[in-house]
Design a protein around this motif. Structure first.
Motif, PDB file in Angstrom:
ATOM      1  N   VAL A  41       0.834  -1.199   0.000  1.00  0.00           N
ATOM      2  CA  VAL A  41       0.000   0.000   0.000  1.00  0.00           C
ATOM      3  C   VAL A  41       0.871   1.251   0.000  1.00  0.00           C
ATOM      4  O   VAL A  41       0.549   2.249  -0.655  1.00  0.00           O
ATOM      5  CB  VAL A  41      -0.956  -0.011   1.211  1.00  0.00           C
ATOM      6  N   MET A  42       2.006   1.209   0.716  1.00  0.00           N
ATOM      7  CA  MET A  42       2.910   2.360   0.733  1.00  0.00           C
ATOM      8  C   MET A  42       3.545   2.584  -0.642  1.00  0.00           C
ATOM      9  O   MET A  42       3.702   3.721  -1.082  1.00  0.00           O
ATOM     10  CB  MET A  42       4.006   2.162   1.789  1.00  0.00           C
ATOM     11  N   ALA A  43       3.905   1.495  -1.317  1.00  0.00           N
ATOM     12  CA  ALA A  43       4.447   1.626  -2.671  1.00  0.00           C
ATOM     13  C   ALA A  43       3.395   2.204  -3.606  1.00  0.00           C
ATOM     14  O   ALA A  43       3.685   3.069  -4.441  1.00  0.00           O
ATOM     15  CB  ALA A  43       4.929   0.267  -3.183  1.00  0.00           C
ATOM     16  N   LEU A  44       2.158   1.730  -3.463  1.00  0.00           N
ATOM     17  CA  LEU A  44       1.067   2.245  -4.279  1.00  0.00           C
ATOM     18  C   LEU A  44       0.792   3.706  -3.948  1.00  0.00           C
ATOM     19  O   LEU A  44       0.525   4.520  -4.842  1.00  0.00           O
ATOM     20  CB  LEU A  44      -0.196   1.410  -4.056  1.00  0.00           C
ATOM     21  N   SER A  45       0.872   4.050  -2.678  1.00  0.00           N
ATOM     22  CA  SER A  45       0.669   5.438  -2.257  1.00  0.00           C
ATOM     23  C   SER A  45       1.706   6.349  -2.918  1.00  0.00           C
ATOM     24  O   SER A  45       1.371   7.398  -3.484  1.00  0.00           O
ATOM     25  CB  SER A  45       0.781   5.537  -0.730  1.00  0.00           C
ATOM     26  N   GLY A  46       2.966   5.929  -2.848  1.00  0.00           N
ATOM     27  CA  GLY A  46       4.012   6.713  -3.497  1.00  0.00           C
ATOM     28  C   GLY A  46       3.798   6.825  -4.989  1.00  0.00           C
ATOM     29  O   GLY A  46       3.982   7.893  -5.577  1.00  0.00           O
ATOM     30  N   ILE A  77      11.523   1.947  -1.278  1.00  0.00           N
ATOM     31  CA  ILE A  77      10.284   2.709  -1.497  1.00  0.00           C
ATOM     32  C   ILE A  77      10.447   4.120  -0.947  1.00  0.00           C
ATOM     33  O   ILE A  77      10.106   5.108  -1.611  1.00  0.00           O
ATOM     34  CB  ILE A  77       9.089   1.999  -0.820  1.00  0.00           C
ATOM     35  N   SER A  78      11.001   4.221   0.266  1.00  0.00           N
ATOM     36  CA  SER A  78      11.231   5.531   0.886  1.00  0.00           C
ATOM     37  C   SER A  78      12.151   6.387   0.028  1.00  0.00           C
ATOM     38  O   SER A  78      11.870   7.569  -0.216  1.00  0.00           O
ATOM     39  CB  SER A  78      11.861   5.362   2.275  1.00  0.00           C
ATOM     40  N   ALA A  79      13.251   5.797  -0.422  1.00  0.00           N
ATOM     41  CA  ALA A  79      14.228   6.545  -1.218  1.00  0.00           C
ATOM     42  C   ALA A  79      13.611   7.048  -2.520  1.00  0.00           C
ATOM     43  O   ALA A  79      13.848   8.190  -2.935  1.00  0.00           O
ATOM     44  CB  ALA A  79      15.444   5.669  -1.506  1.00  0.00           C
ATOM     45  N   ALA A  80      12.814   6.198  -3.160  1.00  0.00           N
ATOM     46  CA  ALA A  80      12.167   6.608  -4.413  1.00  0.00           C
ATOM     47  C   ALA A  80      11.193   7.756  -4.173  1.00  0.00           C
ATOM     48  O   ALA A  80      11.144   8.723  -4.942  1.00  0.00           O
ATOM     49  CB  ALA A  80      11.443   5.412  -5.035  1.00  0.00           C
ATOM     50  N   CYS A  81      10.418   7.644  -3.104  1.00  0.00           N
ATOM     51  CA  CYS A  81       9.444   8.700  -2.794  1.00  0.00           C
ATOM     52  C   CYS A  81      10.140  10.016  -2.435  1.00  0.00           C
ATOM     53  O   CYS A  81       9.699  11.095  -2.839  1.00  0.00           O
ATOM     54  CB  CYS A  81       8.537   8.263  -1.649  1.00  0.00           C
ATOM     55  N   ILE A  82      11.239   9.919  -1.684  1.00  0.00           N
ATOM     56  CA  ILE A  82      11.996  11.125  -1.327  1.00  0.00           C
ATOM     57  C   ILE A  82      12.562  11.778  -2.586  1.00  0.00           C
ATOM     58  O   ILE A  82      12.569  13.005  -2.718  1.00  0.00           O
ATOM     59  CB  ILE A  82      13.109  10.783  -0.320  1.00  0.00           C
ATOM     60  N   LEU A 120       1.477  15.269  -0.567  1.00  0.00           N
ATOM     61  CA  LEU A 120       0.980  14.702   0.697  1.00  0.00           C
ATOM     62  C   LEU A 120       0.889  13.172   0.622  1.00  0.00           C
ATOM     63  O   LEU A 120       1.209  12.475   1.590  1.00  0.00           O
ATOM     64  CB  LEU A 120      -0.389  15.291   1.033  1.00  0.00           C
ATOM     65  N   VAL A 121       0.462  12.666  -0.528  1.00  0.00           N
ATOM     66  CA  VAL A 121       0.369  11.215  -0.699  1.00  0.00           C
ATOM     67  C   VAL A 121       1.767  10.589  -0.687  1.00  0.00           C
ATOM     68  O   VAL A 121       1.973   9.521  -0.095  1.00  0.00           O
ATOM     69  CB  VAL A 121      -0.382  10.874  -2.002  1.00  0.00           C
ATOM     70  N   GLU A 124       6.588   8.048   5.107  1.00  0.00           N
ATOM     71  CA  GLU A 124       6.408   7.786   6.538  1.00  0.00           C
ATOM     72  C   GLU A 124       6.058   6.316   6.790  1.00  0.00           C
ATOM     73  O   GLU A 124       6.587   5.690   7.712  1.00  0.00           O
ATOM     74  CB  GLU A 124       5.308   8.693   7.094  1.00  0.00           C
ATOM     75  N   GLY A 125       5.191   5.772   5.950  1.00  0.00           N
ATOM     76  CA  GLY A 125       4.777   4.392   6.121  1.00  0.00           C
ATOM     77  C   GLY A 125       5.890   3.407   5.859  1.00  0.00           C
ATOM     78  O   GLY A 125       6.070   2.428   6.603  1.00  0.00           O
ATOM     79  N   SER A 126       6.658   3.641   4.801  1.00  0.00           N
ATOM     80  CA  SER A 126       7.719   2.689   4.470  1.00  0.00           C
ATOM     81  C   SER A 126       8.872   2.766   5.468  1.00  0.00           C
ATOM     82  O   SER A 126       9.478   1.728   5.799  1.00  0.00           O
ATOM     83  CB  SER A 126       8.225   2.924   3.041  1.00  0.00           C
ATOM     84  N   LEU A 127       9.171   3.943   5.989  1.00  0.00           N
ATOM     85  CA  LEU A 127      10.193   4.039   7.038  1.00  0.00           C
ATOM     86  C   LEU A 127       9.720   3.339   8.312  1.00  0.00           C
ATOM     87  O   LEU A 127      10.505   2.688   9.004  1.00  0.00           O
ATOM     88  CB  LEU A 127      10.524   5.505   7.338  1.00  0.00           C
ATOM     89  N   THR A 128       8.443   3.457   8.594  1.00  0.00           N
ATOM     90  CA  THR A 128       7.871   2.746   9.741  1.00  0.00           C
ATOM     91  C   THR A 128       8.006   1.242   9.552  1.00  0.00           C
ATOM     92  O   THR A 128       8.366   0.503  10.488  1.00  0.00           O
ATOM     93  CB  THR A 128       6.390   3.121   9.936  1.00  0.00           C
ATOM     94  N   ALA A 129       7.718   0.761   8.353  1.00  0.00           N
ATOM     95  CA  ALA A 129       7.829  -0.678   8.061  1.00  0.00           C
ATOM     96  C   ALA A 129       9.261  -1.163   8.269  1.00  0.00           C
ATOM     97  O   ALA A 129       9.492  -2.248   8.827  1.00  0.00           O
ATOM     98  CB  ALA A 129       7.367  -0.952   6.635  1.00  0.00           C
TER      99      ALA A 129
END
Length: 205
Positions: A31-36, A126-131, A157-158, A164-169
């Motif tokens: 879901v986090m990957a999809l969110s990003g 996922i986090s790195a790609a979103c950042i 925002l998405v 935030e979600g992927s770092l939490t994971a």
């Protein structure tokens, strides 16, 4: 997973799979990957609203660079939906391995560690790609037309949620790693991504 790839499912089927405990994937990481991915898509749309049009001529070079960056990240995040499901599946499979003999126990522990590492590496990617998507997104803020500014801000925002979600994971999975040195290395990577994220968000306003 079923014979059909997650990325090939309809929105309804994907949502139903997330809502159901059986099967256990897709789950949070997917879901986090999809969110990003969805955030990046909104940024791509924002670029396209000005790219190649008279109102975007002043920023043509920047828009072209942003378009290339976001297209690459779009493809990357799409692959992580499947990768995260694979990572979760590996962890589950490793814990189901037999541990009757010493050899089986050692093999099981080694497989758990390998699977756990994969389950941390994937959300970090996922986090790195979103950042990476935040930079072109923030650059676009003063440059897009008013009609798509809201979509651009929602996209950011998405993406923020994806980070935030992927770092939490990654943090949640970190205790699965028993090698203290490896834990320190992974924690340092998590901290580095968090700092980059925090710095980027100060520019969003």
């Amino acid at each position: 997973m079923d014979e059909k790839m997650l990325v090939d499912l309809s929105i309804i089927d994907f949502a139903n799979k997330v809502a159901s405990y059986e099967p256990v994937v897709p789950a949070g990481g997917c879901v986090m990957a999809l969110s990003g991915l969805m955030g990046v898509c909104l940024l791509e749309m924002s670029v396209d609203s000005a790219y190649g049009r008279p109102e975007g001529e002043e920023f043509a070079d920047l828009l072209e660079i942003a378009k290339i960056q976001l297209t690459t990240l779009h493809s990357e995040l799409l692959t992580y939906i499947e990768k995260d499901a694979e990572a979760y599946g590996r962890v589950l499979s490793a814990y189901k391995l037999p541990r009757v003999t010493l050899k089986e126990t050692e093999h099981r522990q080694a497989e758990i560690q390998a699977a756990a590492l994969f389950a941390i590496e994937t959300p970090l990617k996922i986090s790195a790609a979103c950042i990476s998507a935040l930079e072109p997104g923030i650059m676009l803020l003063p440059k897009v037309k008013q009609g798509v500014l809201g979509d651009l801000k929602i996209g950011l925002l998405v993406i923020k949620t994806g980070i935030e979600g992927s770092l939490t994971a990654a943090r949640i999975n970190l205790p699965l790693i028993k090698d203290a040195q490896l834990v320190r290395v992974l924690q340092a990577r998590i901290n580095e991504l968090q700092v980059k994220f925090d710095m980027a968000m100060t520019k969003v306003g």
